[in-house]
Design a protein around this motif. Structure first.
Motif, PDB file in Angstrom:
ATOM      1  N   TRP A 260       0.744  -1.234   0.081  1.00  0.00           N
ATOM      2  CA  TRP A 260       0.100   0.321  -0.469  1.00  0.00           C
ATOM      3  C   TRP A 260       0.755   1.251   0.004  1.00  0.00           C
ATOM      4  O   TRP A 260       0.953   2.167  -0.703  1.00  0.00           O
ATOM      5  CB  TRP A 260      -0.862   0.268   1.292  1.00  0.00           C
ATOM      6  CG  TRP A 260      -1.663   0.909   1.031  1.00  0.00           C
ATOM      7  CD1 TRP A 260      -3.329   0.700   0.679  1.00  0.00           C
ATOM      8  CD2 TRP A 260      -2.047   2.606   1.217  1.00  0.00           C
ATOM      9  NE1 TRP A 260      -4.334   1.321   1.379  1.00  0.00           N
ATOM     10  CE2 TRP A 260      -2.895   3.018   2.048  1.00  0.00           C
ATOM     11  CE3 TRP A 260      -0.725   2.882   2.572  1.00  0.00           C
ATOM     12  CZ2 TRP A 260      -2.856   4.526   2.540  1.00  0.00           C
ATOM     13  CZ3 TRP A 260      -1.190   4.668   2.306  1.00  0.00           C
ATOM     14  CH2 TRP A 260      -1.512   4.804   2.659  1.00  0.00           C
ATOM     15  N   ILE A 261       1.956   1.354   1.200  1.00  0.00           N
ATOM     16  CA  ILE A 261       2.867   1.966   0.963  1.00  0.00           C
ATOM     17  C   ILE A 261       3.400   2.595  -0.910  1.00  0.00           C
ATOM     18  O   ILE A 261       3.867   3.624  -0.950  1.00  0.00           O
ATOM     19  CB  ILE A 261       3.555   1.711   2.218  1.00  0.00           C
ATOM     20  CG1 ILE A 261       3.406   2.247   3.682  1.00  0.00           C
ATOM     21  CG2 ILE A 261       5.051   3.155   1.628  1.00  0.00           C
ATOM     22  CD1 ILE A 261       3.006   3.261   4.448  1.00  0.00           C
ATOM     23  N   TYR A 274      12.759  -6.680   6.546  1.00  0.00           N
ATOM     24  CA  TYR A 274      12.235  -5.638   7.531  1.00  0.00           C
ATOM     25  C   TYR A 274      11.816  -6.542   8.637  1.00  0.00           C
ATOM     26  O   TYR A 274      10.899  -7.109   8.513  1.00  0.00           O
ATOM     27  CB  TYR A 274      11.279  -4.627   7.080  1.00  0.00           C
ATOM     28  CG  TYR A 274      10.101  -4.257   8.221  1.00  0.00           C
ATOM     29  CD1 TYR A 274      10.451  -2.293   7.751  1.00  0.00           C
ATOM     30  CD2 TYR A 274       9.547  -4.802   8.279  1.00  0.00           C
ATOM     31  CE1 TYR A 274      10.195  -1.881   9.064  1.00  0.00           C
ATOM     32  CE2 TYR A 274       9.022  -4.022   8.815  1.00  0.00           C
ATOM     33  CZ  TYR A 274       9.000  -2.145   9.704  1.00  0.00           C
ATOM     34  OH  TYR A 274       7.979  -1.476  10.917  1.00  0.00           O
ATOM     35  N   ARG A 275      12.096  -5.497   9.733  1.00  0.00           N
ATOM     36  CA  ARG A 275      12.337  -6.657  11.159  1.00  0.00           C
ATOM     37  C   ARG A 275      10.890  -6.106  11.700  1.00  0.00           C
ATOM     38  O   ARG A 275      11.239  -5.105  12.556  1.00  0.00           O
ATOM     39  CB  ARG A 275      13.501  -6.821  12.225  1.00  0.00           C
ATOM     40  CG  ARG A 275      13.603  -8.313  12.393  1.00  0.00           C
ATOM     41  CD  ARG A 275      14.882  -8.553  12.069  1.00  0.00           C
ATOM     42  NE  ARG A 275      16.223  -8.854  11.912  1.00  0.00           N
ATOM     43  CZ  ARG A 275      17.754  -8.250  10.991  1.00  0.00           C
ATOM     44  NH1 ARG A 275      17.377  -7.234  11.541  1.00  0.00           N
ATOM     45  NH2 ARG A 275      17.954  -9.037  10.413  1.00  0.00           N
ATOM     46  N   THR A 276       9.888  -6.989  12.597  1.00  0.00           N
ATOM     47  CA  THR A 276       9.253  -6.393  13.855  1.00  0.00           C
ATOM     48  C   THR A 276       9.863  -7.471  14.855  1.00  0.00           C
ATOM     49  O   THR A 276       9.705  -8.365  15.138  1.00  0.00           O
ATOM     50  CB  THR A 276       7.981  -6.460  13.799  1.00  0.00           C
ATOM     51  OG1 THR A 276       7.827  -6.162  12.358  1.00  0.00           O
ATOM     52  CG2 THR A 276       7.153  -6.012  14.435  1.00  0.00           C
ATOM     53  N   ILE A 277      10.125  -6.612  16.440  1.00  0.00           N
ATOM     54  CA  ILE A 277      10.498  -7.483  17.636  1.00  0.00           C
ATOM     55  C   ILE A 277       9.991  -6.886  18.479  1.00  0.00           C
ATOM     56  O   ILE A 277       9.347  -5.927  18.714  1.00  0.00           O
ATOM     57  CB  ILE A 277      12.080  -6.649  17.510  1.00  0.00           C
ATOM     58  CG1 ILE A 277      12.709  -6.759  16.829  1.00  0.00           C
ATOM     59  CG2 ILE A 277      12.195  -7.052  18.491  1.00  0.00           C
ATOM     60  CD1 ILE A 277      14.214  -6.176  16.679  1.00  0.00           C
ATOM     61  N   ASN A 289      12.811   2.032  14.136  1.00  0.00           N
ATOM     62  CA  ASN A 289      14.520   1.857  14.616  1.00  0.00           C
ATOM     63  C   ASN A 289      15.230   1.079  12.608  1.00  0.00           C
ATOM     64  O   ASN A 289      16.170   0.271  13.136  1.00  0.00           O
ATOM     65  CB  ASN A 289      15.620   0.991  15.454  1.00  0.00           C
ATOM     66  CG  ASN A 289      14.707   1.336  16.557  1.00  0.00           C
ATOM     67  OD1 ASN A 289      14.729   2.211  17.051  1.00  0.00           O
ATOM     68  ND2 ASN A 289      13.452   0.447  17.277  1.00  0.00           N
ATOM     69  N   VAL A 290      15.251   2.102  11.803  1.00  0.00           N
ATOM     70  CA  VAL A 290      15.529   1.387  10.163  1.00  0.00           C
ATOM     71  C   VAL A 290      15.598   0.498  10.289  1.00  0.00           C
ATOM     72  O   VAL A 290      16.282  -0.607  10.723  1.00  0.00           O
ATOM     73  CB  VAL A 290      17.037   2.589  10.355  1.00  0.00           C
ATOM     74  CG1 VAL A 290      16.723   2.352   8.912  1.00  0.00           C
ATOM     75  CG2 VAL A 290      16.494   4.074  10.184  1.00  0.00           C
ATOM     76  N   GLY A 291      14.078  -0.336   9.765  1.00  0.00           N
ATOM     77  CA  GLY A 291      14.852  -1.919   9.860  1.00  0.00           C
ATOM     78  C   GLY A 291      14.490  -3.020  10.834  1.00  0.00           C
ATOM     79  O   GLY A 291      14.293  -3.856  10.379  1.00  0.00           O
ATOM     80  N   GLU A 321       4.634   2.606  11.533  1.00  0.00           N
ATOM     81  CA  GLU A 321       6.181   2.224  12.202  1.00  0.00           C
ATOM     82  C   GLU A 321       6.615   2.528  10.868  1.00  0.00           C
ATOM     83  O   GLU A 321       8.125   2.732  10.536  1.00  0.00           O
ATOM     84  CB  GLU A 321       6.450   0.968  12.901  1.00  0.00           C
ATOM     85  CG  GLU A 321       6.194   1.449  14.048  1.00  0.00           C
ATOM     86  CD  GLU A 321       6.558   2.376  14.816  1.00  0.00           C
ATOM     87  OE1 GLU A 321       7.324   3.329  14.594  1.00  0.00           O
ATOM     88  OE2 GLU A 321       5.730   3.100  15.857  1.00  0.00           O
ATOM     89  N   PHE A 322       6.412   1.704   9.222  1.00  0.00           N
ATOM     90  CA  PHE A 322       6.562   1.382   8.196  1.00  0.00           C
ATOM     91  C   PHE A 322       6.733   1.886   7.481  1.00  0.00           C
ATOM     92  O   PHE A 322       7.926   2.746   7.005  1.00  0.00           O
ATOM     93  CB  PHE A 322       6.036   0.280   7.419  1.00  0.00           C
ATOM     94  CG  PHE A 322       6.772  -0.597   6.101  1.00  0.00           C
ATOM     95  CD1 PHE A 322       7.552  -1.573   6.176  1.00  0.00           C
ATOM     96  CD2 PHE A 322       6.182   0.321   5.147  1.00  0.00           C
ATOM     97  CE1 PHE A 322       8.611  -1.732   5.274  1.00  0.00           C
ATOM     98  CE2 PHE A 322       7.688  -0.629   3.614  1.00  0.00           C
ATOM     99  CZ  PHE A 322       8.370  -1.534   3.647  1.00  0.00           C
ATOM    100  N   GLU A 323       5.795   3.714   7.818  1.00  0.00           N
ATOM    101  CA  GLU A 323       6.403   4.937   6.423  1.00  0.00           C
ATOM    102  C   GLU A 323       7.546   5.489   7.810  1.00  0.00           C
ATOM    103  O   GLU A 323       7.563   5.957   6.731  1.00  0.00           O
ATOM    104  CB  GLU A 323       5.140   5.466   6.879  1.00  0.00           C
ATOM    105  CG  GLU A 323       4.701   6.903   6.092  1.00  0.00           C
ATOM    106  CD  GLU A 323       5.228   6.956   5.185  1.00  0.00           C
ATOM    107  OE1 GLU A 323       5.039   5.932   3.732  1.00  0.00           O
ATOM    108  OE2 GLU A 323       5.836   8.254   4.848  1.00  0.00           O
ATOM    109  N   HIS A 324       7.645   5.026   8.493  1.00  0.00           N
ATOM    110  CA  HIS A 324       8.594   5.946   8.713  1.00  0.00           C
ATOM    111  C   HIS A 324      10.022   5.987   8.769  1.00  0.00           C
ATOM    112  O   HIS A 324      10.967   6.449   8.400  1.00  0.00           O
ATOM    113  CB  HIS A 324       9.293   5.989  10.703  1.00  0.00           C
ATOM    114  CG  HIS A 324       8.138   6.562  11.382  1.00  0.00           C
ATOM    115  ND1 HIS A 324       8.332   7.929  11.318  1.00  0.00           N
ATOM    116  CD2 HIS A 324       7.892   6.708  12.552  1.00  0.00           C
ATOM    117  CE1 HIS A 324       7.880   8.574  12.254  1.00  0.00           C
ATOM    118  NE2 HIS A 324       7.081   7.171  13.656  1.00  0.00           N
TER     119      HIS A 324
END
Ligand SMILES: [Zn+2]
Length: 884
Positions: A260-261, A274-277, A289-291, A321-324
């Motif tokens: 979508w972005i 791209y990680r989500t922690i 935090n960039v990636g 957060e992804f748009e950041h």
């Protein structure tokens, strides 16, 4: 000499003395501390004899000078001023402007379990070594090692992490070095197989506030997404062991967000992964935090305990957060004074995504709720008169910048900018901005220059009103039809304080006919820029039924159509094609009843209001969520002058609810029973609106506190298949006089407290109680083994609901409870303490007896909360007391 009003002001952010190029970092996680070495490569921008680095709470082992990163270093003299977090390093010789040099630091940091900044101790999974995560925004990097902790100090990095071999993951920003870690994972340390080492290369200049380092034990759910260009990005979710299935839905939301972005924001992610922690402890929902986005576990996992609100939040936070990556990480604010740019634009993107995924009117009504939130909403903050400027004058602690002004008011400003310029011009302006400042920094003026350039429109008035002023516009309108001239005339007026320029206000409006249709050609965005303005519609053959103005709450502020009487508002409540304006009309009509009851507590609720209510109840065409909004009887008034009549507002609402209950109980119950929210839907979002309506009906039914209602509550609770239904029933039960409520609560505790979100749901139910025992119940939960006051999710859940619990909080015991709890929380959780303190923000507007009690409470807080240890909370109390 005058005392500075703020600890940090604009002039504290002068030119940087050097240009930072690269950091070579080595971090070793040891027992109880982290050893750090860091080689900073930089070029002097002016002649230097010393370099001053930010360093907070560190132990300094040594500092060295070298010409090149690989060289042997020569020791340097330094002075560590702990009290203002500065490490002053004397250079061995005068360094002239333009010279490139390196300083290497050797330091130690000591991760805390309650200062959730820098590296800190997170919850450790059973049997695993201590879990560490980090949070660097705003100034966390300097708690890890010395740095120029400034958004403009963007540089590339090589980061090596060493830690116990038992961790499943050691993570930092950038791509894994394939030279040193050919398998893409840590390798055993030479000669020490109990330790492992990994190196990350971060090739894109990045601001220090985006740095991340983690050592932890997680399970992984991975997937990938492929762009139209054919490029693939690997997506990873790092979750507590055993929880991988609980991020399958979030992973789908993430995949949708990424594409979508790309489509709507013309942005493609540039990294490999791209990680989500998941982190358990955080004062924020998430951090880009960039990636490596960190998200609080409670919000990251979708489980049987996730409420509908949580599911909506999951959508919002994931795309946010992804748009950041684009707004914030690639194009970064210049100083903390421009942090609103990072956030407001990102929230605007998040809102557009939400409006695409869910019903846009439902989404907009939720946003209007956040504008009007009586505790943390920007209107409430501005009413207090201490904050509201989007570009601040100063701050005592950067956490102050993370509030309803930055996230809600500022996002409204971006929305208004789009209304002022039109969507295409807005799109061109943002494209220019992200191209021109890619991989750099930008400030507020540079952002607006881009939009002025593409539009040729001056945005001076717009900026001055919306960014540099406390306060919102109060707009009134008069509408008049002239049959002989076939004209409809609207006259607008905004209150303008002496010496102030008017706001530039985009007013979205249309004229509506008796069939509830817009009269062709009347729909528009009117640019209202003067104190008084007029808009005339020509060739209007028949009188319009009403004017639908300020559609979708097109500007931030208050609006009143002055000569729309109750009958016109009732017509609008039935017919306005704009659902937000239907809801607004009903709120205005209800407010008339409310204000009558506030001024005459013995007054009766009028029949015509009840008739309208009955009509809404009978309306079968309206969507469930809009119906829920139309039926909801709020506590807060529309007329903000009555905002601090707390106890009276509670009574007025109870009276309105009871009147509806008495007249329509049978029909309410009938509709409640007809709505089946128990069958399981095919997607988690399915049924959100029906559940909202069903639980709204239940609240009105239960207002009579009868045995019959108690039974209905219990039946709903037992039959519920979703946590939203279950928690709603339990919360209403806890406010009832049903004697068995404690047994059911205990049963819920036993069933839910093992789960982070389930436990938080339970704690919120306890704290929203309105029976005399609510404070004892909170106290009991605080003392229960297993409750941890330093766990932010739990302390937020147990303490914050009381801030808006008007029935209980404005009693003597309530005021004392807030005072004591703020003082207790301030030293280790300033964020929650500060939010709770917002309860007292309108002290100056309270009636004298209450004002006296709250003033005394604020004085106690001021005397007990340390100015040096908790500057934000101390400063907040001081501001409420009007002390400079
Ligand atoms: Zn953000």
């Amino acid at each position: 000499m005058t005392e500075r009003r703020y600890k940090y002001q604009r002039e504290d952010f002068g030119e940087l003395p050097v240009t930072l190029h690269h950091l070579t970092i080595y971090l070793s996680f040891e027992e109880g501390h982290v050893e750090a070495s860091n080689c900073l490569e930089m070029t002097a921008r002016k002649g230097l004899s010393e370099i001053v680095l930010d360093a907070n709470g560190l132990e300094i082992i040594g500092v060295e000078w070298c010409e090149n990163p690989g060289d042997e270093g020569a020791p340097l003299a330094y002075e560590y001023r702990r009290e203002n977090n500065r490490l002053i390093v004397a250079l061995p010789e005068a360094v002239e402007a333009g010279r490139r040099f390196c300083v290497r630091t050797f330091t130690r940091c000591f991760p805390s379990d309650h200062i959730l900044e820098g590296i800190y101790r997170d919850s450790t999974p059973p049997g695993a070594p201590q879990q560490y995560v980090s949070q660097c925004q705003q100034w966390g990097f300097q708690r890890i090692m010395p740095i120029l902790d400034d958004c403009r100090a963007k540089c590339t990095m090589t980061t090596t992490i060493e830690a116990d071999a038992a961790y499943t993951h050691l993570i930092s920003n950038g791509n894994i070095s394939r030279d040193r870690n050919p398998e893409g994972r840590p390798v055993p340390k030479n000669g020490d197989p109990g330790r492992q080492v990994i190196t990350f290369e971060n090739p894109v200049p990045m601001a220090p506030y985006l740095f991340l380092v983690c050592a932890g034990t997680w399970d992984v759910l991975s997937d990938q997404v492929t762009y139209g260009s054919g490029r693939t990005v690997r997506l990873e979710y790092l979750v507590p062991p055993g929880d991988a299935d609980h991020v399958r839905i979030p992973m789908e939301i993430l995949k949708k967000s990424v594409l979508w972005i790309a489509k709507r924001q013309d942005y493609e992610y540039t990294g490999d992964t791209y990680r989500t922690i998941c982190m358990n402890k955080s004062n924020f929902g998430g951090m880009e935090n960039v990636g490596n986005t960190t998200i609080v576990t409670d919000a990251a996992l979708i489980t049987e305990h996730t409420l509908d609100l949580g599911l909506l939040y999951a959508h919002a936070v994931i795309v946010h957060e992804f748009e950041h990556n684009q707004c914030g990480s690639e194009t970064t604010m210049d100083t903390p004074f421009d942090v609103w740019l990072n956030e407001a634009y990102t929230v605007d993107v998040e809102r557009q995504f939400m409006a695409d995924v869910f019903d846009p009117s439902f989404v907009r009504l939720n946003q209007i709720d956040s504008i009007r939130n009586p505790l943390l909403g920007p209107l409430a903050i501005e009413d207090a008169g201490h904050a509201g400027r989007i570009v601040r004058e100063g701050f005592n602690d950067p956490d102050e910048l993370i509030d309803g002004v930055t996230y809600v008011k500022a996002a409204e400003v971006i929305r208004m900018l789009r209304l002022v310029l039109g969507p295409e011009t807005f799109h061109a302006g943002k494209a220019l901005y992200f191209t021109r400042y890619r991989n750099g920094n930008a400030d507020t003026d540079q952002f607006f220059e881009c939009f002025e350039e593409v539009s040729g429109v001056s945005l001076e008035t717009f900026k001055r009103g919306w960014l540099y002023r406390i306060g919102y516009p109060k707009v009134t309108a008069l509408g008049e039809y002239d049959g002989s001239a076939k004209q409809y005339r609207m006259r607008f007026r905004q209150e303008v304080r002496p010496g102030q320029t008017p706001f530039h206000i985009p007013l979205e409006l249309a004229l509506v006919d008796a069939n509830g249709r817009d009269i062709p050609g009347t729909g528009q965005v009117f640019q209202f820029m003067e104190e008084n303005a007029e808009l005339v519609f020509e060739n209007i053959d028949t009188p319009p039924a009403f004017a639908s103005m300020n559609r979708d709450c097109s500007f931030y502020g208050t609006f009143r159509h002055e000569n729309a009487g109750r009958d016109v508002l009732a017509l609008q409540a039935r017919l306005d094609p704009n659902p937000c304006n239907r809801v607004d009309a009903v709120r205005q009509i209800t407010d008339y009843q409310r204000v009558r009851l506030l001024n005459d507590p013995d007054g009766k609720v009028e029949e015509d209001w009840l008739d309208l209510y009955g009509e809404i109840l009978a309306d079968g065409d309206v969507s469930a969520s809009i119906k829920a909004y139309l039926l909801r009887i709020e506590e807060q008034p529309m007329d903000r002058e009555y905002g601090t009549w707390y106890q009276e507002l509670v009574s007025a609402r109870e009276k309105l609810m009871l009147a509806v209950n008495h007249r329509f109980r049978e029909r309410l119950v009938e509709q409640f029973l007809q709505l089946d929210t128990y069958r399981s839907g095919s997607s988690p979002g399915e049924g959100i609106e029906e559940r909202m309506l069903k639980n709204m009906l239940l609240e009105i039914i239960a207002a009579d506190d009868s045995a019959e209602s108690h039974r209905l509550l219990l039946d709903h609770y037992r039959a519920a298949t979703t946590s939203t239904d279950r928690v709603a029933a339990l919360a209403i039960m806890n406010r009832s006089s049903a004697r068995w409520r404690h047994d059911v609560l205990e049963e819920a505790y036993n069933a839910w407290h093992g789960n982070l979100s389930g436990y938080a749901n339970y704690l919120r139910v306890v704290a929203s109680g309105t029976r005399e025992d609510v404070f004892d119940m909170i106290e009991k939960e605080k003392k229960r083994p297993g409750f941890d006051i330093t766990q932010p999710t739990w302390s937020r859940a147990l303490f914050l609901p009381m801030a808006t619990n008007n029935k209980m909080v404005w009693t003597d015991r309530g005021i004392k409870w807030v005072t004591g709890t703020v003082m207790e929380l301030a030293p280790f959780n300033a964020t929650t303490a500060g939010r709770l303190l917002n309860t007292f923000q309108h002290v100056r507007k309270m009636k004298p007896a209450l004002r006296e009690k709250v003033t005394a409470a604020l004085e106690r807080i001021l005397g007990s909360v340390s100015e040096t240890k908790s500057p934000a909370v101390h400063g907040q109390a001081k501001a409420y007391l009007d002390l400079k």
